[in-house]
Every structure is written in C-alpha cells, then in structure tokens.
Design a protein around this motif. Structure first.
Motif, PDB file in Angstrom:
ATOM      1  N   LYS A   1      -9.868 -16.543   8.883  1.00  0.00           N
ATOM      2  CA  LYS A   1      -8.202 -16.811   8.053  1.00  0.00           C
ATOM      3  C   LYS A   1      -8.607 -15.904   6.345  1.00  0.00           C
ATOM      4  O   LYS A   1      -8.218 -15.008   6.410  1.00  0.00           O
ATOM      5  N   ASP A   2     -10.065 -16.326   6.330  1.00  0.00           N
ATOM      6  CA  ASP A   2     -10.624 -15.902   5.390  1.00  0.00           C
ATOM      7  C   ASP A   2     -11.105 -14.065   5.142  1.00  0.00           C
ATOM      8  O   ASP A   2     -11.288 -13.724   4.471  1.00  0.00           O
ATOM      9  N   ALA A   3     -10.938 -13.906   6.342  1.00  0.00           N
ATOM     10  CA  ALA A   3     -11.808 -12.606   7.202  1.00  0.00           C
ATOM     11  C   ALA A   3     -10.201 -11.392   6.681  1.00  0.00           C
ATOM     12  O   ALA A   3      -9.896 -10.329   6.486  1.00  0.00           O
ATOM     13  N   ARG A   4      -9.104 -12.054   7.356  1.00  0.00           N
ATOM     14  CA  ARG A   4      -7.935 -11.448   7.008  1.00  0.00           C
ATOM     15  C   ARG A   4      -7.355 -11.651   5.869  1.00  0.00           C
ATOM     16  O   ARG A   4      -6.606 -10.717   5.587  1.00  0.00           O
ATOM     17  N   ARG A   5      -7.749 -12.467   5.114  1.00  0.00           N
ATOM     18  CA  ARG A   5      -7.092 -12.054   3.483  1.00  0.00           C
ATOM     19  C   ARG A   5      -7.420 -10.657   2.798  1.00  0.00           C
ATOM     20  O   ARG A   5      -6.276 -10.451   2.354  1.00  0.00           O
ATOM     21  N   PRO A   6      -8.642 -10.570   3.150  1.00  0.00           N
ATOM     22  CA  PRO A   6      -8.721  -9.270   2.218  1.00  0.00           C
ATOM     23  C   PRO A   6      -8.403  -7.503   2.282  1.00  0.00           C
ATOM     24  O   PRO A   6      -7.619  -6.608   2.054  1.00  0.00           O
ATOM     25  N   LEU A   7      -7.511  -7.586   4.510  1.00  0.00           N
ATOM     26  CA  LEU A   7      -6.740  -6.901   4.456  1.00  0.00           C
ATOM     27  C   LEU A   7      -5.322  -6.750   4.145  1.00  0.00           C
ATOM     28  O   LEU A   7      -5.348  -5.768   4.645  1.00  0.00           O
ATOM     29  N   ALA A   8      -5.221  -8.111   4.421  1.00  0.00           N
ATOM     30  CA  ALA A   8      -3.881  -8.116   3.603  1.00  0.00           C
ATOM     31  C   ALA A   8      -3.519  -6.563   2.140  1.00  0.00           C
ATOM     32  O   ALA A   8      -2.396  -6.238   1.918  1.00  0.00           O
ATOM     33  N   ASP A   9      -4.636  -7.471   1.691  1.00  0.00           N
ATOM     34  CA  ASP A   9      -5.140  -6.360   0.387  1.00  0.00           C
ATOM     35  C   ASP A   9      -5.183  -4.926   0.129  1.00  0.00           C
ATOM     36  O   ASP A   9      -4.467  -4.536  -0.434  1.00  0.00           O
ATOM     37  N   LEU A  10      -5.934  -4.256   1.678  1.00  0.00           N
ATOM     38  CA  LEU A  10      -6.141  -3.179   1.189  1.00  0.00           C
ATOM     39  C   LEU A  10      -4.957  -2.697   2.550  1.00  0.00           C
ATOM     40  O   LEU A  10      -4.978  -0.935   2.217  1.00  0.00           O
ATOM     41  N   ALA A  11      -4.122  -3.461   2.884  1.00  0.00           N
ATOM     42  CA  ALA A  11      -3.043  -2.504   3.534  1.00  0.00           C
ATOM     43  C   ALA A  11      -2.226  -1.848   2.857  1.00  0.00           C
ATOM     44  O   ALA A  11      -0.888  -1.408   3.142  1.00  0.00           O
ATOM     45  N   ARG A  12      -2.413  -2.724   1.320  1.00  0.00           N
ATOM     46  CA  ARG A  12      -1.276  -2.472   0.115  1.00  0.00           C
ATOM     47  C   ARG A  12      -1.306  -1.006  -0.674  1.00  0.00           C
ATOM     48  O   ARG A  12      -0.888  -0.581  -1.344  1.00  0.00           O
ATOM     49  N   PHE A  13      -2.773  -0.925   0.067  1.00  0.00           N
ATOM     50  CA  PHE A  13      -3.179   1.029  -1.049  1.00  0.00           C
ATOM     51  C   PHE A  13      -2.816   2.090  -0.735  1.00  0.00           C
ATOM     52  O   PHE A  13      -2.470   2.455   0.309  1.00  0.00           O
TER      53      PHE A  13
ATOM     54  N   PRO B   1     -17.768   8.272 -12.976  1.00  0.00           N
ATOM     55  CA  PRO B   1     -16.882   7.273 -11.685  1.00  0.00           C
ATOM     56  C   PRO B   1     -14.816   7.485 -11.808  1.00  0.00           C
ATOM     57  O   PRO B   1     -15.014   6.898 -12.845  1.00  0.00           O
ATOM     58  N   VAL B   2     -14.288   8.657 -11.476  1.00  0.00           N
ATOM     59  CA  VAL B   2     -12.992   8.503 -11.779  1.00  0.00           C
ATOM     60  C   VAL B   2     -12.895   6.563 -10.763  1.00  0.00           C
ATOM     61  O   VAL B   2     -13.682   6.789 -10.636  1.00  0.00           O
ATOM     62  N   THR B   3     -12.173   6.004 -11.583  1.00  0.00           N
ATOM     63  CA  THR B   3     -12.004   4.790 -11.364  1.00  0.00           C
ATOM     64  C   THR B   3     -10.496   4.347  -9.978  1.00  0.00           C
ATOM     65  O   THR B   3      -9.788   5.447 -10.238  1.00  0.00           O
ATOM     66  N   ARG B   4     -10.926   4.217  -9.094  1.00  0.00           N
ATOM     67  CA  ARG B   4      -9.236   4.323  -7.759  1.00  0.00           C
ATOM     68  C   ARG B   4      -8.800   2.876  -8.784  1.00  0.00           C
ATOM     69  O   ARG B   4      -9.082   2.106  -9.233  1.00  0.00           O
ATOM     70  N   SER B   5      -7.235   3.939  -8.644  1.00  0.00           N
ATOM     71  CA  SER B   5      -6.015   3.155  -8.891  1.00  0.00           C
ATOM     72  C   SER B   5      -6.100   1.998  -7.996  1.00  0.00           C
ATOM     73  O   SER B   5      -6.482   1.608  -6.951  1.00  0.00           O
ATOM     74  N   ALA B   6      -5.585   0.927  -8.685  1.00  0.00           N
ATOM     75  CA  ALA B   6      -5.273  -0.461  -8.096  1.00  0.00           C
ATOM     76  C   ALA B   6      -4.305  -0.499  -7.435  1.00  0.00           C
ATOM     77  O   ALA B   6      -2.990   0.801  -6.779  1.00  0.00           O
ATOM     78  N   PRO B   7      -4.321  -1.116  -6.375  1.00  0.00           N
ATOM     79  CA  PRO B   7      -3.157  -1.295  -5.026  1.00  0.00           C
ATOM     80  C   PRO B   7      -1.620  -1.614  -5.824  1.00  0.00           C
ATOM     81  O   PRO B   7      -1.078  -2.082  -7.081  1.00  0.00           O
ATOM     82  N   ALA B   8      -0.458  -0.945  -5.055  1.00  0.00           N
ATOM     83  CA  ALA B   8       0.606  -0.574  -5.768  1.00  0.00           C
ATOM     84  C   ALA B   8       1.095  -2.010  -5.705  1.00  0.00           C
ATOM     85  O   ALA B   8       0.896  -2.426  -4.853  1.00  0.00           O
ATOM     86  N   ASP B   9       1.774  -2.332  -6.679  1.00  0.00           N
ATOM     87  CA  ASP B   9       2.640  -3.810  -6.900  1.00  0.00           C
ATOM     88  C   ASP B   9       3.707  -4.182  -5.680  1.00  0.00           C
ATOM     89  O   ASP B   9       5.056  -3.909  -5.802  1.00  0.00           O
ATOM     90  N   GLN B  10       3.626  -4.722  -4.657  1.00  0.00           N
ATOM     91  CA  GLN B  10       4.332  -3.994  -3.453  1.00  0.00           C
ATOM     92  C   GLN B  10       3.882  -6.252  -2.602  1.00  0.00           C
ATOM     93  O   GLN B  10       2.674  -6.323  -2.603  1.00  0.00           O
ATOM     94  N   PRO B  11       5.685  -6.833  -2.932  1.00  0.00           N
ATOM     95  CA  PRO B  11       5.087  -7.782  -1.667  1.00  0.00           C
ATOM     96  C   PRO B  11       4.898  -7.824  -0.250  1.00  0.00           C
ATOM     97  O   PRO B  11       4.847  -6.860   0.106  1.00  0.00           O
ATOM     98  N   PRO B  12       2.810  -9.178  -0.157  1.00  0.00           N
ATOM     99  CA  PRO B  12       3.121  -8.523   1.544  1.00  0.00           C
ATOM    100  C   PRO B  12       3.844  -8.847   2.227  1.00  0.00           C
ATOM    101  O   PRO B  12       4.764  -9.511   1.909  1.00  0.00           O
ATOM    102  N   ALA B  13       3.409  -8.241   2.932  1.00  0.00           N
ATOM    103  CA  ALA B  13       4.422  -8.640   4.459  1.00  0.00           C
ATOM    104  C   ALA B  13       3.982 -10.371   5.498  1.00  0.00           C
ATOM    105  O   ALA B  13       3.454 -10.166   5.079  1.00  0.00           O
ATOM    106  N   SER B  14       5.382 -10.981   4.971  1.00  0.00           N
ATOM    107  CA  SER B  14       5.560 -11.746   5.624  1.00  0.00           C
ATOM    108  C   SER B  14       4.446 -12.097   6.576  1.00  0.00           C
ATOM    109  O   SER B  14       3.877 -13.041   6.867  1.00  0.00           O
TER     110      SER B  14
END
Length: 611
Positions: free
Chosen positions: A282-294, A377-390
């Motif tokens: 579960k701890d390993a899955r959480r960051p992937l949910a954030d990366l999926a919104r980039f 270096p140019v800072t990468r933009s944060a992920p778009a403000d989208q609600p996480p998938a259910s």
C-alpha cells in the motif's frame, strides 16, 4: 504405472480428464503447462510432474497442492484465476493438475519490447500490479518469484500475476531445502542476498521471506522495464541487490527519457536501506497514484525506449538488384564491381580513420575542460489538479496491441551476468537536482557534439581491429572503516607488503586440495566467497572473505570487501586480486566470451585505494 504416456510431452488431441490438449506452452520447476480446450474455450492446464529442472522432485505433489491453496485465497482482476483442480489419469494416485484462465498476451519483458510504453503507461501498469500485491499480502500470501516471466500483459494492456509455484502462505508446511526459497536470483532483496552469501554452506539455515522481499522484486522489475529496452535478453545488466554496488538510475541509463520523479521512485523500491524502501504494498502504491496524474509530453507522449529503426536488408548473392528510383541516378554496382573498386577505397578509409582519431583527441580535450556555469534548472510543473481515480483498476489500457503468439511461460529465469558498477549517486526519498548529480559525480555531462565525436572515434577504433574497452571497476578510495579494520583486526600493512594473502577465489568450486588436482575453473561475473589458503598476520588460514568478480574485460578482476572473523564477527576490508603485482588474474587458454578460464587460487593485495 502410467507407462503409456509421457506427462512432459502430451500430444494435441489427447485428453486430461475433460480437457483437450492443444499445445505445450511452458515448463517450470515442478510442472509443465499446456494450452487446453473445453466447450470451445481456451484454458491453461498445469500438470505437476518431475522435470529436469525440479529442484526437489520428492516435493512435486506438495508444491502443486500449495500453489492451489494459495490461488484459492485470491480473487483479484490482476491475479491469474484458478478454475479447477484434480488428478489424472487416476483420481487418487494420478498427477495433480490445476486449471487456470488462459492469459492471451505477452510477458512483461516482451510487452516492453513490442509496445515501447511511455512513462505514464508504465506507471499505470505498476499501479495495478501493486494493487494486486496489496490484495495478496492482505490474505497472507507471498508470491516469492515476481519476475519478468511471471508477469503477463494481455492484448488489452492489463497486467496479470502468474505462476504461484514458489508461493507461500502463513500456515503452509515448509518445503524449501536450501537457505532461500526457489526464485529468480536477480530479484532477491539485498537482505536475502546477504543471508544467502553468509549461509549458503549451512544446511539448516532458512531465510524468513517477508512482504518487503516481494516489494523489492516488483521494484526490480520496474527498474528493468525503465532502464532497458530489452529487459529480459540483455547481457551485462547491473546487479540490483548488492550491499556494495549501486546501479545507475533509470534517468541516467536512458539519458533523461525516464522522468526524474519516476526514476527516484524506482530507486526507492530497490534501496538496500529498509528505512527507505516502502514497508507495505500500500505504501508503494500511493506514490504511483500521484505520478499517474502528471501531464506533459515527457510523461504521456514520448516512449521511454524509442523503437529501433528497421535495418535495410542486404541483397542475397545472385539476387537481381532493383534500379534506382531516379532515372538520372547512377546504377547500383554489382558485388564484383565493388570488389574491384575496394583497393581504391583504402586510402579513403585510412584518411577517415585518421580523422576519427583526431576527433577522439578533441573529444577528450572537451570532456576534461572545467565545467562551465549553467543556468538554474527549470522546475518541473506539479501534477495537474485532478481527483485521483476511484480505483487503479479503472485506468485505460496501457499497451498498443500487436500481433504475437500467446504464451504462458513458467520456467525460472536464469542468473544474469553482472554489469560493472556505476558511479551515479544513490537516490533516496528526494528527487536529485541535475547540478547536484553533476557535482557529486565530478563529471560534466557531454554535449551532443561531444557524444557524436566519441561515437565516431569508437566506430573507427573497432573497424581498425583494436581491442575493446577494458571492463573493470573504477578506481576509488577504500572506506576508512575498512582501512582501520585491516590494520587493527588483521594486522595487514597496506603499502609495505610485497603481496597480500593467497586465497581460494570461490569456496563453492571446491577445496584447496581439490584445487591442487583441478586448478582451473570457468568464471562469471557475480558475488563470490573466498577463503585464505594460509595465515596472514592475524588472519587465520581458512578465513572467509566475501567479494565480487568482473570477467568481461581483458583479465579477471576481483574485489573482496568483507571478512568473517573467528567467533562470527565480520569486518570491512579492501582486498583485490593480483597476479605477480599486476592487477587481476590472467585469462587462460579455453576462455570464451562470458566464460573465461582462470585459476582457482590467486594472490591478493590489501589496499587503501582500489586501483
């Protein structure tokens, strides 16, 4: 009893209970897998029987029963389903079989090679895999062999965990005969690898496999998917589970095609530090949910590994050559004409070779100039403000389907060769700044022009018939702790002795007495445990030393980094192979690429600086 058929080679059309054999699709450690048909539908049938790779043939039936028990506890869309089981041909004394859903797709490695996924597609795929791993661990089941071969991707892009032949659950009986359970050596966690190195000669030693071991294995698969365009067939892949060697980051291995955030996440999953590695799926899955919104082209448009350009087919001898498209173009010369003209090309080739050498000199000069100031270096933009998938299972398919014969392989992956160590900094929780990486490595990143210069020079070098680049670990200082331990604990005088202790390179290749009778062995890259053949100051004869061999260069190089003292204590050391004061051990007659022949016994040198 069942002498009228061979369970390893059933023919199409034969029946196993109610299932009709279509073809054999794989053979594993304790079973053979067939594609079968019933009522017009396809299934996979896994028949438990002794194979030539069975590590413990007496436990074949027990392993089949345990695999079925594990699958009965699982119900997840990304874990293969068991549809039935039984015995055949006798209901009581026949071979145990398991009927599984048929996965029509590719292995994970093949999926990478055929679909060339983007970072976003890889993130979505592994989000689903970690969701399946979380489901599995919540029910007390450990897979214990999460490898590139045991993860399938369907034609619709959905991942499926398969082959639970090495799986275990909380109340299962112990079936393992060795220190570690059966599995893929490359994907062992660092703590499991260390346990094996320290206990492989102890018959009663048993490693307690944990959820973190499965997490590391899935992280190792993610690393291979990100860092290598042909992750299953590549030679010289970097070792991932060493306590000494840190592999290059995926960002560096792909020259920046893997975004730094995803690269840092992958390095966390395979960190040798348990405080850095996620403790649960579960701890390993959480960051992937954030990366999926980039968002952005580098995440969703650009493949991690670009598709290779097709090679132009060479004409076959005697085949007519087509005329050029343009009427004004010169005709294509025949092979005989090209052979007649070849002597006139020699001066041109010599000139190109000289030009290439000059380019190499210029490139070396450029690469050794002091680094020029760079803009921030140019800072990468944060992920778009989208609600996480259910649910991660609602993501869209991640692959671009391609026609390929389906397969359900179950055989274990062989132990890979080891790549030379990389000097890239270790990633932890944070994402490194490119300038920090540059300062840490002390190297300036070459420009495109410089890279092209080096490429031209290398091609010319090879065409001239010169030897390849020497494969050996880079020079670096010996850790201070090791220098102190060698002086205080072992009495080794670095820099004063003409030679260090003589050692048996690998105790698994026989004793010293056996080395006298058979002094040579075939070597390969990887970890080794040696032993001193005579006392050396405070170090007793027979003292074990752990190290690593590199065998792909002109000589066999070895470094030993840990000594096992009497009483069970271990201390760090810096001991390298030498041969009459020359670094490394000589490759002898009979050596082949990837399998050099060398002596089992060698001299060494205790050093303050790895050469």
């Amino acid at each position: 009893m069942f002498s009228d058929f061979d369970p390893l080679d059933l023919k199409p059309g034969q029946m196993v209970s109610d299932w009709r054999i279509v073809r054999r699709v794989g053979r594993g450690g304790y079973a053979v897998v067939y594609e079968v048909e019933k009522d017009g539908q396809r299934f996979a049938l896994k028949l438990a029987c002794q194979t030539e790779r069975s590590p413990d043939p007496k436990q074949t039936d027990a392993r089949a029963r345990r695999e079925a028990a594990c699958l009965q506890q699982l119900n997840h869309g990304h874990i293969i389903r068991m549809l039935g089981q039984g015995r055949w041909p006798g209901a009581l004394s026949g071979f145990h079989y398991i009927v599984l859903e048929f996965v029509d797709g590719y292995t994970l490695a093949r999926w990478v090679e055929r679909t060339h996924p983007t970072p976003h597609e890889v993130v979505v795929l592994f989000l689903k895999l970690f969701d399946a791993l979380e489901h599995m661990h919540a029910r007390g089941v450990l897979h214990r062999d999460l490898s590139l071969r045991n993860i399938m991707v369907t034609k619709d892009g959905e991942p499926v965990l398969i082959d639970f032949g090495a799986a275990d659950y909380a109340t299962a009986e112990e079936l393992t005969d060795g220190p570690l359970p059966p599995g893929t050596p490359r994907n062992r966690s660092p703590e499991a690898q260390s346990f094996w190195e320290e206990n492989r000669l102890k018959p009663g030693a048993r490693y307690t496999f944990k959820a973190t071991d499965d997490i590391f294995a899935l992280g190792a698969n993610l690393y291979d998917v990100l860092a290598d365009p042909t992750p299953e067939s590549s030679e010289g892949r970097p070792v991932l589970n060493s306590m000494v060697i840190t592999p290059p980051t995926p960002h560096r291995a792909t020259q920046g095609r893997v975004p730094m955030e995803l690269s840092a996440y992958a390095m966390r999953l395979i960190s040798r530090d348990l405080e850095v590695r996620p403790a649960t799926a579960k701890d390993a899955r959480r960051p992937l949910a954030d990366l999926a919104r980039f968002e952005g082209e580098d995440w969703r448009e650009r493949p991690i590994h670009p598709a290779p350009l097709p090679l132009r087919r060479e004409p076959v001898e005697g085949e007519p050559v087509l005329a050029p498209a343009s009427a004004d173009a010169a005709p294509v010369p025949s092979a005989a004409q090209r052979r007649r003209r070849r002597p006139w090309l020699r001066p041109v080739f010599v000139g190109l070779l000289a030009l290439s050498v000059f380019a190499a000199v210029v490139a070396v000069f450029l690469l050794h100039r002091p680094p020029q100031p760079e803009s921030p270096p140019v800072t990468r933009s944060a992920p778009a403000d989208q609600p996480p998938a259910s649910s991660p299972l609602t993501e869209k398919p991640t692959s671009r389907p391609a026609r390929l014969a389906s397969a359900l392989p179950t055989q274990k992956e062989v132990s890979p060769s080891v790549k030379l160590p990389d000097n890239s900094p270790t990633l932890t929780n944070g994402v490194p700044n490119p300038q920090q990486v540059q300062r840490a490595s002390g190297r300036r990143v070459p420009s495109k022009v410089e890279q092209c210069m080096l490429l031209v020079a290398s091609v010319a070098w090879l065409e001239a018939g010169c030897t390849g680049v020497q494969k050996r670990p880079d020079p670096e200082p010996c850790p201070k702790e090791a220098v102190e331990a060698m002086w205080k604990e072992l009495g080794w005088h670095m820099g004063y002795d003409t030679s260090g202790p003589g050692i048996l390179l690998d105790v698994t290749k026989g004793s010293l007495e056996e080395a006298d009778e058979q002094p040579l062995a075939v070597w390969k890259d990887g970890p080794v445990t040696g032993a001193l053949i005579r006392p050396h100051y405070k170090a007793p004869a027979g003292m074990r030393v752990d190290g690593h061999l590199w065998t792909t260069g002109d000589r066999i190089y070895g470094r030993y980094v840990r000594a096992h003292l009497p009483g069970g204590r271990t201390v760090p050391i810096c001991l390298e192979l030498t041969d009459v004061r020359e670094l490394g051990s000589e490759k002898l007659e009979g050596s082949k690429p990837g399998a050099p022949v060398g002596t089992k016994v060698s001299e060494t040198q205790a050093v303050k600086q790895w050469r």
